[in-house]
Design a protein around this motif. Structure first.
Motif, short mmCIF file in Angstrom:
data_model
loop_
_atom_site.label_atom_id
_atom_site.label_comp_id
_atom_site.label_asym_id
_atom_site.label_seq_id
_atom_site.Cartn_x
_atom_site.Cartn_y
_atom_site.Cartn_z
N GLU A 171 25.61 56.55 31.78
CA GLU A 171 24.59 55.79 32.51
C GLU A 171 23.26 55.83 31.76
O GLU A 171 22.55 54.81 31.65
CB GLU A 171 24.42 56.33 33.93
N ARG A 183 21.07 52.74 30.11
CA ARG A 183 19.64 52.53 30.38
C ARG A 183 18.86 52.44 29.07
O ARG A 183 17.96 51.61 28.91
CB ARG A 183 19.08 53.65 31.25
N SER A 184 19.21 53.30 28.11
CA SER A 184 18.54 53.28 26.81
C SER A 184 18.81 51.96 26.11
O SER A 184 17.89 51.33 25.56
CB SER A 184 19.04 54.45 25.95
N GLU A 221 16.95 58.40 27.06
CA GLU A 221 16.85 58.38 28.50
C GLU A 221 17.42 59.69 29.03
O GLU A 221 18.48 60.14 28.60
CB GLU A 221 17.61 57.21 29.08
#
Length: 310
Positions: free
Chosen positions: A293, A297-298, A306
């Protein structure tokens, strides 16, 4: 212990073959939405073929979930409510929040299929690392073939798979790095590549920062030619893991039959379950999902690290 397998795809056949070689474990039931698929696998091992999950719960003590990732949570909760042990394939679920709910529902009855820890070459590598000093650089290159004709359609469905290669393969790479380097994922900086016409990424790269200060650099590629190589540069030598064994510098430490070892790793995982050895915890399975996850996001942002939400 009576074993029930839910899902009759490729990995389910590996589970069944491995279980057949374990004393004290009997495959009693196989379930699949396609009755013919269930019958083919069940018939090979004189088990019962069913299409209903409740029939599995009635005939098994240990339930293996080899189904689309999005189905893991609901089936785990149902199995736990029936008092059954659960072995769930990786990734554990499509979100870390779903993993949390699975852990809350099943507790110690839940196991996550981190059979990558049971490869003879990975275990030999872990022992060799003790003699090589501090790991200085960790690199892993691994492929999978998204264009394979027998790939299930749900692999390309982000809702059912939870993502593409980072979720499908990345959780295994993250777990291997965490286990060999002795730390938990703390942050991830990553990128993904989603080709035109695809809804999931088929290649990806990341740097995984562990909480002990070490890092793992992962490259996952869509390729019809399979490769999987882990290189760890240490203070006193360089260790390499490949599907056929382990090397330290020019010295070959171990040679294995890669395909036979794959099935053997599942067998050793079952043997560990029967003797009550957790080896890998559900929390570790959850950490790998949370790291993916953070990877996503990164990749969706600036590519900067992240934090993994543990």
């Amino acid at each position: 212990m009576r074993l029930g397998i839910v899902g009759a795809g490729e990995v389910a056949w590996r589970h069944a073959a491995a279980a057949a070689g374990v004393d004290g474990l009997t495959l009693t039931v196989v379930a699949d939405r396609d009755p013919d698929r269930a019958a083919r696998l069940a018939g090979r091992y004189a088990a019962r073929a069913v299409t209903a999950f409740d029939d599995v719960l009635a005939a098994a003590d240990l339930v293996v979930l080899a189904v689309p990732h999005a189905d893991h949570e609901a089936l785990t909760v149902r199995a736990a409510a029936a008092g059954r042990q659960v072995l769930v394939e990786k990734p554990m679920a499509v979100t870390a929040a779903a993993c949390d709910r699975m852990i809350a529902a099943a507790g110690e009855r839940l196991r996550v299929g981190q059979q990558g820890r049971f490869f003879a070459q990975v275990r030999a590598a872990r022992e060799e690392l003790d003699n090589l000093g501090m790991p200085l650089l960790y690199l892993e290159r691994r492929s999978t073939d998204y264009a394979r004709a027998d790939r299930p359609a749900w692999f390309a469905d982000p809702a059912r798979a939870g993502g593409g290669i980072a979720m499908l393969v990345g959780v295994h790479s993250i777990d291997r790095a965490s286990w060999l380097l002795g730390g938990r994922p703390h942050a991830v900086a990553g990128t993904v590549a989603t080709p035109s016409g695809w809804t999931v990424e088929t290649s990806a790269a990341a740097t995984v920062y562990l909480d002990n200060g070490r890092r793992a650099h992962l490259t996952l590629v869509d390729s019809p030619a399979f490769f999987h190589e882990t290189t760890i540069v240490c203070e006193r030598g360089t260790l390499t893991i490949d599907p056929g064994g382990v090397s330290v510098g020019a010295r070959r430490v171990l040679d294995v039959d890669g395909d036979a070892e794959y099935t053997a790793s599942f067998r050793r995982q079952y043997e560990a379950i029967l003797r009550g050895d957790p080896t890998a915890t559900p929390q570790e399975g959850r950490h790998a999902v949370a790291a993916v996850e953070a990877w996503y996001r990164s990749a969706a942002g600036t590519g900067e690290p992240e934090t993994v939400r543990l």
